[in-house]
Design a protein around this motif. Sequence first.
Motif, PDB file in Angstrom:
ATOM      1  N   LEU A   1       9.456   1.106  -1.747  1.00 49.71           N
ATOM      2  CA  LEU A   1      10.069  -0.215  -1.883  1.00 49.71           C
ATOM      3  C   LEU A   1       9.058  -1.306  -2.226  1.00 49.71           C
ATOM      4  CD1 LEU A   1      12.393  -0.132   1.263  1.00 49.71           C
ATOM      5  CD2 LEU A   1      13.090   0.183  -1.109  1.00 49.71           C
ATOM      6  N   LEU A   2       7.766  -1.024  -2.093  1.00 45.41           N
ATOM      7  CA  LEU A   2       6.737  -2.059  -2.232  1.00 45.41           C
ATOM      8  C   LEU A   2       6.730  -2.767  -3.594  1.00 45.41           C
ATOM      9  CD1 LEU A   2       3.754  -0.420  -0.321  1.00 45.41           C
ATOM     10  CD2 LEU A   2       5.066  -2.436   0.360  1.00 45.41           C
ATOM     11  N   PRO A   3       7.016  -2.092  -4.716  1.00 40.65           N
ATOM     12  CA  PRO A   3       7.026  -2.845  -5.988  1.00 40.65           C
ATOM     13  C   PRO A   3       8.014  -4.005  -6.021  1.00 40.65           C
ATOM     14  CG  PRO A   3       6.857  -0.505  -6.440  1.00 40.65           C
ATOM     15  CD  PRO A   3       7.097  -0.639  -4.964  1.00 40.65           C
ATOM     16  N   LEU A   4       8.993  -4.032  -5.121  1.00 37.09           N
ATOM     17  CA  LEU A   4       9.900  -5.177  -5.061  1.00 37.09           C
ATOM     18  C   LEU A   4       9.159  -6.470  -4.723  1.00 37.09           C
ATOM     19  CD1 LEU A   4      13.032  -3.751  -3.180  1.00 37.09           C
ATOM     20  CD2 LEU A   4      12.885  -4.418  -5.589  1.00 37.09           C
ATOM     21  N   ALA A   5       7.984  -6.348  -4.097  1.00 39.02           N
ATOM     22  CA  ALA A   5       7.217  -7.540  -3.737  1.00 39.02           C
ATOM     23  C   ALA A   5       6.443  -8.115  -4.914  1.00 39.02           C
ATOM     24  CB  ALA A   5       6.237  -7.206  -2.603  1.00 39.02           C
ATOM     25  N   VAL A   6       6.370  -7.392  -6.024  1.00 43.22           N
ATOM     26  CA  VAL A   6       5.576  -7.832  -7.176  1.00 43.22           C
ATOM     27  C   VAL A   6       6.515  -8.288  -8.287  1.00 43.22           C
ATOM     28  CG1 VAL A   6       3.749  -7.206  -8.796  1.00 43.22           C
ATOM     29  CG2 VAL A   6       3.864  -6.094  -6.560  1.00 43.22           C
ATOM     30  N   PRO A   7       6.600  -9.588  -8.581  1.00 40.90           N
ATOM     31  CA  PRO A   7       7.402 -10.034  -9.725  1.00 40.90           C
ATOM     32  C   PRO A   7       6.870  -9.440 -11.025  1.00 40.90           C
ATOM     33  CG  PRO A   7       6.805 -11.885  -8.304  1.00 40.90           C
ATOM     34  CD  PRO A   7       6.010 -10.708  -7.838  1.00 40.90           C
ATOM     35  N   THR A   8       7.736  -9.301 -11.997  1.00 38.00           N
ATOM     36  CA  THR A   8       7.343  -8.668 -13.255  1.00 38.00           C
ATOM     37  C   THR A   8       6.219  -9.435 -13.942  1.00 38.00           C
ATOM     38  OG1 THR A   8       9.179  -9.866 -14.304  1.00 38.00           O
ATOM     39  CG2 THR A   8       9.562  -7.570 -13.688  1.00 38.00           C
ATOM     40  N   TYR A   9       6.236 -10.764 -13.858  1.00 37.85           N
ATOM     41  CA  TYR A   9       5.194 -11.516 -14.559  1.00 37.85           C
ATOM     42  C   TYR A   9       3.826 -11.324 -13.894  1.00 37.85           C
ATOM     43  CZ  TYR A   9       6.420 -15.014 -10.963  1.00 37.85           C
ATOM     44  OH  TYR A   9       6.700 -15.650  -9.776  1.00 37.85           O
ATOM     45  N   ILE A  10       3.798 -11.075 -12.571  1.00 34.43           N
ATOM     46  CA  ILE A  10       2.516 -10.794 -11.917  1.00 34.43           C
ATOM     47  C   ILE A  10       2.023  -9.398 -12.299  1.00 34.43           C
ATOM     48  CG2 ILE A  10       1.453 -10.351  -9.665  1.00 34.43           C
ATOM     49  CD1 ILE A  10       2.967 -12.647  -8.534  1.00 34.43           C
ATOM     50  N   MET A  11       2.941  -8.454 -12.403  1.00 33.94           N
ATOM     51  CA  MET A  11       2.567  -7.102 -12.836  1.00 33.94           C
ATOM     52  C   MET A  11       1.944  -7.144 -14.236  1.00 33.94           C
ATOM     53  SD  MET A  11       2.965  -3.751 -12.029  1.00 33.94           S
ATOM     54  CE  MET A  11       3.499  -2.155 -12.665  1.00 33.94           C
ATOM     55  N   ALA A  12       2.594  -7.869 -15.152  1.00 35.45           N
ATOM     56  CA  ALA A  12       2.057  -7.976 -16.511  1.00 35.45           C
ATOM     57  C   ALA A  12       0.710  -8.686 -16.511  1.00 35.45           C
ATOM     58  CB  ALA A  12       3.055  -8.722 -17.398  1.00 35.45           C
TER      59      ALA A  12
ATOM     60  N   ALA B   1      -2.904 -17.457  -6.490  1.00 40.18           N
ATOM     61  CA  ALA B   1      -1.476 -17.780  -6.515  1.00 40.18           C
ATOM     62  C   ALA B   1      -0.645 -16.501  -6.555  1.00 40.18           C
ATOM     63  CB  ALA B   1      -1.152 -18.666  -7.713  1.00 40.18           C
ATOM     64  N   ALA B   2      -1.054 -15.554  -7.385  1.00 39.24           N
ATOM     65  CA  ALA B   2      -0.332 -14.284  -7.470  1.00 39.24           C
ATOM     66  C   ALA B   2      -0.383 -13.522  -6.153  1.00 39.24           C
ATOM     67  CB  ALA B   2      -0.917 -13.436  -8.596  1.00 39.24           C
ATOM     68  N   LEU B   3      -1.548 -13.542  -5.498  1.00 37.25           N
ATOM     69  CA  LEU B   3      -1.689 -12.822  -4.231  1.00 37.25           C
ATOM     70  C   LEU B   3      -0.811 -13.438  -3.148  1.00 37.25           C
ATOM     71  CD1 LEU B   3      -3.215 -10.507  -2.872  1.00 37.25           C
ATOM     72  CD2 LEU B   3      -4.985 -12.140  -2.228  1.00 37.25           C
ATOM     73  N   ILE B   4      -0.697 -14.759  -3.116  1.00 33.07           N
ATOM     74  CA  ILE B   4       0.171 -15.412  -2.131  1.00 33.07           C
ATOM     75  C   ILE B   4       1.625 -15.032  -2.367  1.00 33.07           C
ATOM     76  CG2 ILE B   4       1.022 -17.640  -1.328  1.00 33.07           C
ATOM     77  CD1 ILE B   4      -1.736 -18.797  -1.961  1.00 33.07           C
ATOM     78  N   ILE B   5       2.051 -15.014  -3.638  1.00 31.08           N
ATOM     79  CA  ILE B   5       3.429 -14.626  -3.954  1.00 31.08           C
ATOM     80  C   ILE B   5       3.702 -13.201  -3.511  1.00 31.08           C
ATOM     81  CG2 ILE B   5       5.049 -14.213  -5.837  1.00 31.08           C
ATOM     82  CD1 ILE B   5       3.745 -16.516  -7.342  1.00 31.08           C
ATOM     83  N   VAL B   6       2.781 -12.290  -3.802  1.00 29.89           N
ATOM     84  CA  VAL B   6       2.977 -10.884  -3.423  1.00 29.89           C
ATOM     85  C   VAL B   6       2.987 -10.734  -1.907  1.00 29.89           C
ATOM     86  CG1 VAL B   6       1.953  -8.582  -3.526  1.00 29.89           C
ATOM     87  CG2 VAL B   6       2.015 -10.007  -5.577  1.00 29.89           C
ATOM     88  N   ALA B   7       2.089 -11.453  -1.212  1.00 29.78           N
ATOM     89  CA  ALA B   7       2.018 -11.340   0.250  1.00 29.78           C
ATOM     90  C   ALA B   7       3.315 -11.806   0.899  1.00 29.78           C
ATOM     91  CB  ALA B   7       0.839 -12.158   0.781  1.00 29.78           C
ATOM     92  N   ILE B   8       3.858 -12.920   0.436  1.00 31.93           N
ATOM     93  CA  ILE B   8       5.130 -13.395   0.992  1.00 31.93           C
ATOM     94  C   ILE B   8       6.272 -12.488   0.559  1.00 31.93           C
ATOM     95  CG2 ILE B   8       6.736 -15.338   1.067  1.00 31.93           C
ATOM     96  CD1 ILE B   8       4.391 -17.201   0.684  1.00 31.93           C
ATOM     97  N   GLY B   9       6.186 -11.939  -0.656  1.00 33.82           N
ATOM     98  CA  GLY B   9       7.237 -11.047  -1.137  1.00 33.82           C
ATOM     99  C   GLY B   9       7.333  -9.746  -0.373  1.00 33.82           C
ATOM    100  N   ILE B  10       6.280  -9.384   0.354  1.00 28.24           N
ATOM    101  CA  ILE B  10       6.321  -8.156   1.150  1.00 28.24           C
ATOM    102  C   ILE B  10       7.274  -8.301   2.336  1.00 28.24           C
ATOM    103  CG2 ILE B  10       4.916  -6.702   2.683  1.00 28.24           C
ATOM    104  CD1 ILE B  10       2.637  -6.989   0.774  1.00 28.24           C
TER     105      ILE B  10
END
Length: 514
Positions: free
Chosen positions: A61-72, A490-499
């Motif tokens: 389920l972890l990829p749900l925490a990564v928005p597509t634009y951060i992955m790219a 900024a990306a790391l904060i988004i991913v951390a909260i998205g977890i």
Amino acid sequence: MADTGGLWGHIVQFVLPQATWNTLVLLAGSGLIATMVGTGAAWIVSAYDFRGRWFLEWGLLLPLAVPTYIMAYAYLDILNPLGPVQGVLRWVLGYSSPREFRLPDIRAMWGAILVFGFVLYPYVYLTARAMFLTQAANVTEVARTLGVPRSGIFWRVALPLARPAIVVGVSLALMEVLNDVGASQFLGVRTLTATVYTTWIVRTDLAGAAQIAISMLAIVLAVLMLERWARRNQRFASTAQNARQMQRQVLRGPAALIAFLLGVAPIVIGFAGPALYLIVAAIRRVEFAGLSASLLRATINTVSVSAMATLAILSIGFAVAYAARLSTSRWTSGAMRVAALGYAVPGTVLAIGILVPVAAFDRTLGNLWHAWTGLSGGLLLLGSGAALIYAYAARFLAISVGGIDAGLSRIPPSYDHASRTLGQSAGGTLTKVHLPLSRSALTAAGLLVFVDCMKELPATLLLRPLNFESLATLLYGEAARGTYEDAALAALIIVAIGILPVILLARTSRAATP
């Protein structure tokens, strides 16, 4: 809106064909990968028992925490000719420079398909796994009795029964692809969504962007109709009383290792790789320049706007879901359906639909204020961020209504009758019975809505007030300028909260697993 004249003819001839083709290819490719990876991973953890399966259950389920634009954004830096992956490959193969050896550029359709597929497969994984777990053991036992080998159970029994659930997951993934603007632009794929954004912002042509947005709605409707068509006449039920869950096959040795590696590969590609890169890049950035004031302002803006939007969305969602509980009229059922439509509309299309009436309202209100006081009224809704909160509410109301309605449905109607019999009014029943018992559903819905508001990029880019930066728009701007290190925090904060919602989903999933 301005007179478009012959603009529509130009758009139909020169813009729509290529953008539509790119969008359809991206939808087909990413949908295929999400289906294969999500369904395969769901079957591995549902049908087999091996060492490490407990980790895969929630890790997938972890990829749900990564928005597509951060992955790219992450893979653009990881896989560039001077990045770590190609550097290690050249060292292993004995090459000394990118001129001698380099991988194909990820800025292509194949790169976008892989990015979207490996980020969005959890939608298929969740729905497919839920269906696999509910398939009773008697179904597989009957199939074995009729001569179906164990290796054929998946293709001839489990997969056909799970097809409606898989279609639901794929449709959700495709809607996320349609909503994206950052990843497709980073990877050089001109989709309809990216075309709407560039037409509006870069070319300052709102009329052209609106016309392209209308064409996007046709694709959205096609995706919804495809989902309904694929599930037509699909009704499955288990007639067995006290049905037993499907017995997992125990794997050991090389078979267990292969199953674990197949399950962990999507986690590494869709989460672990980008997350490790963001951590390393963020540490380097902090060591070099510390925390910037712009990052702190963007974090405060993101949290404050997302919190206000979440409160508004929860309030509206609870009102709609509670009305549906109290009444079964066509009006309440219609309100539930309307609330669910916003999630299917891409953020760029929604922003255009909101901008035109909101701008007209702002102009009218400003003129009235000027006539009354002689002072300029400014842009009340667009300038204050109210239009952005409105866009969040329209887009994510479906999450709130669905989660709260599921929580209220678990409260038996007999509780209502008992409360009224004991002298409680309708308001007292709401505050003393329904609200306390639905607190967990409200919390879960609020968490999901908050994270989705925080990650939303297209609507935020188009409707944000002047000099307003969120974490998502800050990352987008830095990545567009090529300053990847500045955007890592900024990306790391988004991913951390998205977890956080991923942890919630994992706990819920494990609680439902026998």
